[in-house]
Design a protein around this motif. Sequence first.
Motif, PDB file in Angstrom:
ATOM      1  N   UNK A 152       0.713  -1.179  -0.003  1.00  0.00           N
ATOM      2  CA  UNK A 152      -0.169  -0.105   0.075  1.00  0.00           C
ATOM      3  C   UNK A 152       0.801   1.077  -0.075  1.00  0.00           C
ATOM      4  N   UNK A 153       2.267   1.099   0.050  1.00  0.00           N
ATOM      5  CA  UNK A 153       3.218   2.511  -0.085  1.00  0.00           C
ATOM      6  C   UNK A 153       3.989   2.556  -1.464  1.00  0.00           C
ATOM      7  N   UNK A 154       4.696   3.323  -1.396  1.00  0.00           N
ATOM      8  CA  UNK A 154       5.748   3.440  -2.330  1.00  0.00           C
ATOM      9  C   UNK A 154       6.654   4.721  -1.887  1.00  0.00           C
ATOM     10  N   UNK A 155       7.832   4.669  -2.540  1.00  0.00           N
ATOM     11  CA  UNK A 155       9.144   5.291  -1.727  1.00  0.00           C
ATOM     12  C   UNK A 155       8.765   6.832  -2.455  1.00  0.00           C
ATOM     13  N   UNK A 156       8.933   7.727  -1.565  1.00  0.00           N
ATOM     14  CA  UNK A 156       8.475   8.933  -2.210  1.00  0.00           C
ATOM     15  C   UNK A 156       9.697  10.272  -1.461  1.00  0.00           C
ATOM     16  N   UNK A 157      10.024  11.364  -2.121  1.00  0.00           N
ATOM     17  CA  UNK A 157      10.925  12.393  -1.761  1.00  0.00           C
ATOM     18  C   UNK A 157      10.337  12.801  -0.387  1.00  0.00           C
ATOM     19  N   UNK A 158      11.080  13.246   0.486  1.00  0.00           N
ATOM     20  CA  UNK A 158      11.039  13.949   1.734  1.00  0.00           C
ATOM     21  C   UNK A 158      11.976  14.960   1.753  1.00  0.00           C
ATOM     22  N   UNK A 159      11.479  16.186   2.091  1.00  0.00           N
ATOM     23  CA  UNK A 159      12.200  17.301   2.465  1.00  0.00           C
ATOM     24  C   UNK A 159      13.281  17.367   3.460  1.00  0.00           C
ATOM     25  N   UNK A 160      14.571  17.560   3.042  1.00  0.00           N
ATOM     26  CA  UNK A 160      15.530  17.749   4.308  1.00  0.00           C
ATOM     27  C   UNK A 160      14.943  18.526   5.635  1.00  0.00           C
ATOM     28  N   UNK A 161      15.398  18.264   6.735  1.00  0.00           N
ATOM     29  CA  UNK A 161      14.848  18.765   7.769  1.00  0.00           C
ATOM     30  C   UNK A 161      15.106  20.185   7.859  1.00  0.00           C
ATOM     31  N   UNK A 162      16.181  20.526   7.560  1.00  0.00           N
ATOM     32  CA  UNK A 162      16.532  22.164   7.503  1.00  0.00           C
ATOM     33  C   UNK A 162      15.688  23.111   6.921  1.00  0.00           C
ATOM     34  N   UNK A 163      15.117  22.339   5.815  1.00  0.00           N
ATOM     35  CA  UNK A 163      14.388  23.322   4.825  1.00  0.00           C
ATOM     36  C   UNK A 163      12.665  23.019   4.964  1.00  0.00           C
ATOM     37  N   UNK A 164      12.405  22.397   6.245  1.00  0.00           N
ATOM     38  CA  UNK A 164      11.120  21.881   6.417  1.00  0.00           C
ATOM     39  C   UNK A 164       9.977  23.187   6.413  1.00  0.00           C
ATOM     40  N   UNK A 165      10.476  24.358   6.834  1.00  0.00           N
ATOM     41  CA  UNK A 165       9.558  25.682   6.926  1.00  0.00           C
ATOM     42  C   UNK A 165       9.771  26.452   5.850  1.00  0.00           C
TER      43      UNK A 165
END
Length: 166
Positions: A152-165
């Motif tokens: 039910x899932x797929x790999x996807x891009x996650x924003x780097x922590x430092x740029x979260x805001x």
Amino acid sequence: MDRLPHEKGFHVSWDQLHRDARALAWRLQDARPEAGWRAVVAITRGGMAPAMIVARELDIRTVDTISVKSYNHQTQAEPRIIKSPDMEMVGDGSGVLVVDDLVDTGRTLEVVKAAMPKAHIATVYAKPQGRPQVDTFITEVSQDTWIFFPWDMALQYVKPYHGADD
Ligand SMILES: O=P(O)(O)OC[C@H]1O[C@H](OP(=O)(O)OP(=O)(O)O)[C@H](O)[C@@H]1O
Ligand SMILES: Nc1nc2[nH]cnc2c(=O)[nH]1
Ligand SMILES: [Mg+2]
């Protein structure tokens, strides 16, 4: 029946599922009847991947399916059998291993157990409400957790922590 909202998510990778299904097989080897397990019956669709792994580990070549439909996404309806296994082979379920990915409320297993009262019921994951319906399982999660399986899932891009805001 009142159901808790699913506040938490438990995300299972293929690798984790493989490990946990193997652990289930090893536990089932210890629980086998004297004559060994006669057959595996997978509860489709979620039980098919763990059932294949269990059957491979325990060298069980007779594998059948029972199809119980009860959920549309996360909404539960009345469970019903829409495809039975070969009941001549299964009989009352003695020596038969029924495998599913998880038990939640236990309503799917209630229907399955009514059809095969003497079968040994095994799931990889279990929530407390359905736990009494299961003979063997590996990992318990809380009732308010939704388990996400790799299919039910797929790999996807996650924003780097430092740029979260940003
Ligand atoms: O203990 P319960 O509350 O009855 O829920 C557990 C059942 O729900 C899910 O199947 P689902 O009906 O979603 O079908 P699927 O396996 O085809 O995805 C899961 O794979 C179990 O079979
Ligand atoms: N994928 C999935 N299906 C379910 N069916 C009932 N509970 C669950 C769950 O936690 N995850
Ligand atoms: Mg299922």
